[in-house]
Design an enzyme around this catalytic site. Sequence first.
Site, PDB file in Angstrom:
ATOM      1  N   HIS A 269       0.828  -1.204   0.000  1.00 31.19           N
ATOM      2  CA  HIS A 269       0.000   0.000   0.000  1.00 31.19           C
ATOM      3  C   HIS A 269       0.867   1.260   0.000  1.00 31.19           C
ATOM      4  O   HIS A 269       0.722   2.132  -0.863  1.00 31.19           O
ATOM      5  CB  HIS A 269      -0.918  -0.036   1.228  1.00 31.19           C
ATOM      6  CG  HIS A 269      -1.848   1.132   1.327  1.00 31.19           C
ATOM      7  ND1 HIS A 269      -3.165   1.076   0.930  1.00 31.19           N
ATOM      8  CD2 HIS A 269      -1.659   2.395   1.768  1.00 31.19           C
ATOM      9  CE1 HIS A 269      -3.737   2.257   1.123  1.00 31.19           C
ATOM     10  NE2 HIS A 269      -2.844   3.085   1.634  1.00 31.19           N
ATOM     11  N   GLU A 270       1.771   1.330   0.955  1.00 34.27           N
ATOM     12  CA  GLU A 270       2.593   2.548   1.079  1.00 34.27           C
ATOM     13  C   GLU A 270       3.551   2.681  -0.113  1.00 34.27           C
ATOM     14  O   GLU A 270       3.835   3.790  -0.562  1.00 34.27           O
ATOM     15  CB  GLU A 270       3.351   2.555   2.410  1.00 34.27           C
ATOM     16  CG  GLU A 270       2.472   2.489   3.669  1.00 34.27           C
ATOM     17  CD  GLU A 270       1.359   3.539   3.728  1.00 34.27           C
ATOM     18  OE1 GLU A 270       1.502   4.605   3.095  1.00 34.27           O
ATOM     19  OE2 GLU A 270       0.338   3.268   4.393  1.00 34.27           O
ATOM     20  N   HIS A 273       1.710   4.437  -2.784  1.00 35.53           N
ATOM     21  CA  HIS A 273       1.760   5.898  -2.584  1.00 35.53           C
ATOM     22  C   HIS A 273       3.131   6.428  -3.014  1.00 35.53           C
ATOM     23  O   HIS A 273       3.244   7.459  -3.675  1.00 35.53           O
ATOM     24  CB  HIS A 273       1.563   6.238  -1.101  1.00 35.53           C
ATOM     25  CG  HIS A 273       0.138   6.188  -0.625  1.00 35.53           C
ATOM     26  ND1 HIS A 273      -0.870   6.920  -1.202  1.00 35.53           N
ATOM     27  CD2 HIS A 273      -0.440   5.513   0.410  1.00 35.53           C
ATOM     28  CE1 HIS A 273      -2.019   6.691  -0.547  1.00 35.53           C
ATOM     29  NE2 HIS A 273      -1.785   5.840   0.424  1.00 35.53           N
ATOM     30  N   GLU A 299      -4.851   7.706  -3.027  1.00 35.55           N
ATOM     31  CA  GLU A 299      -5.289   6.422  -2.474  1.00 35.55           C
ATOM     32  C   GLU A 299      -5.542   5.401  -3.589  1.00 35.55           C
ATOM     33  O   GLU A 299      -5.380   4.205  -3.379  1.00 35.55           O
ATOM     34  CB  GLU A 299      -6.545   6.659  -1.621  1.00 35.55           C
ATOM     35  CG  GLU A 299      -6.894   5.546  -0.671  1.00 35.55           C
ATOM     36  CD  GLU A 299      -5.865   5.309   0.437  1.00 35.55           C
ATOM     37  OE1 GLU A 299      -4.910   6.102   0.601  1.00 35.55           O
ATOM     38  OE2 GLU A 299      -6.010   4.285   1.133  1.00 35.55           O
TER      39      GLU A 299
HETATM   40 ZN    ZN Z   1      -3.232   5.163   1.834  1.00 32.63          ZN
END
Ligand code: ZN
Length: 506
Positions: A269-270, A273, A299
């Site tokens: 997830h990170e 980003h 997101e």
């Molecule tokens: Zn996030």
Amino acid sequence: MTNNMAQLYQQVCDHARQTAMIASIESVLGWDDHTYLPAAAGDYRAEQITFLTGQVHQRWVDKAFGDWLDTLAADHLATHPATDTAVVIHRLKRQRDRRIKLPQSLVEELTRTAVLGQLAWQEARAQNDYAKFRPYLQKTITLKKQQAEALGFNDHPYDALLDEFEPEEQTANVGRVLSGLREQLVPLVAAILNSGRQPRMEILKRNFPVEVQKTFGQRAAEAIGYDFKRGRLDVTVHPFCATLGPHDCRITARYDENFFNMAFFAVMHEAGHGIYEQALPADYYGLPLCEAASMGIHESQSRMWENFVGRSRAFWRHYLPVAQAFFPQSLGDVSLEDFYFAINDVRPSLIRVEADEATYNLHILIRFELELAMMQGDVGVDDLPSAWNDKYRQYLGITPPRDAEGVLQDMHWSGGLIGYFPTYALGNLYAAQFFAQARNELGNLDGMFERGEFEPLRLWLREKIHRHGKRFTAAELVEHVTGRPLSYEPLMMHLYDKFRPLYGLD
Ligand code: ZN
């Protein structure tokens, strides 16, 4: 542009870049605060950060900066609306105009209430005592209404709050898309529950030594394109991604030796980003062309790598053998199908941050609907816990036994963050729509993932989304990339395609 105007534009850019430099120093201190700062150093660090926040604000509201922007906007926006210069002027002016609309007294009151509200919320949650938080929430709602009035809005006061995170997005549009999603998602989740099928979750709860998890996570982040020469991975309580400068975007995760998902999917997830931040055009650092389009778009990038890639069968066809080499004792005897089902377990749960890919959106919907109701005065703070529980019953079929696991679970409202929650669901929606388009244009993505090839998707995202920075609003970007406005259909298609076979539904 006349010489005079060119000079003025240069002054505006220099001013904005210096402001960004101060903000980046604040980010370094913030990152340190969340990773390595000794416990006793917290008070002085808070003073340092508050000082820099003040400096940044002063520079934004600076009178001369505003005059330059007004002059440039009058001269340039009307005549050359599509140029880089016009984008920079328009976005800076828009951001400044929002800042100067808020009276200093309101800003201070909001900050004070957020600090006190968070302390009260921590205590209320620990003691399962909503009454301790209620007066602060009441104050927050009152101030947020004042903030919306001061900022101005066309249609709904919530528009003004949403705009902070999703520039130019409309509450009515978000509401329309999310309620369409709800109508299909609630029955899908119910059907999954009624299927009686459950994966072997025990697989993921075996022993996964933390040091090995770190190396494995780093390897996966590297493989999908997160650049460790311009980033790093550290340990925190709440995982995040922070940009500290044009070539410095760092990610964090937390580890549980007895649960595979916690760190691995946080890293994916990170890193998602981070890949976005690392692909923004660094030459424009400090200007809107080197900023993400919106929180929802940000997101969408993290969710895409976490869920659409990281929870796909194709990804694990490549990575399960690698994982088995890293964790031979725990995963050596696990089949691809068992592993794939376990990482895609769908189960209504009370806690948002632990929710799966399908039910997560219902947690967000509940918060969005309650925020709207509070801003409209339809739900008062006294009624909030029961309104919360009613919606959990209605959408997820479960009732929180205590407010600590219900209305008190998130920090957002205590810190004055109203209008933020929908960006999580928007992220899932945008991710699905972008991913479907990438599949149309790139062909067999699954085949690529099976071979461990992620560059085609990453370069497609850079070309279509990352390199534009804030050139487009989120709504413009999704039209531009996919040829149609935001819709709930691609996300539902993705969820149907994944979960119908897993749970034997037709
Ligand atoms: Zn996030």
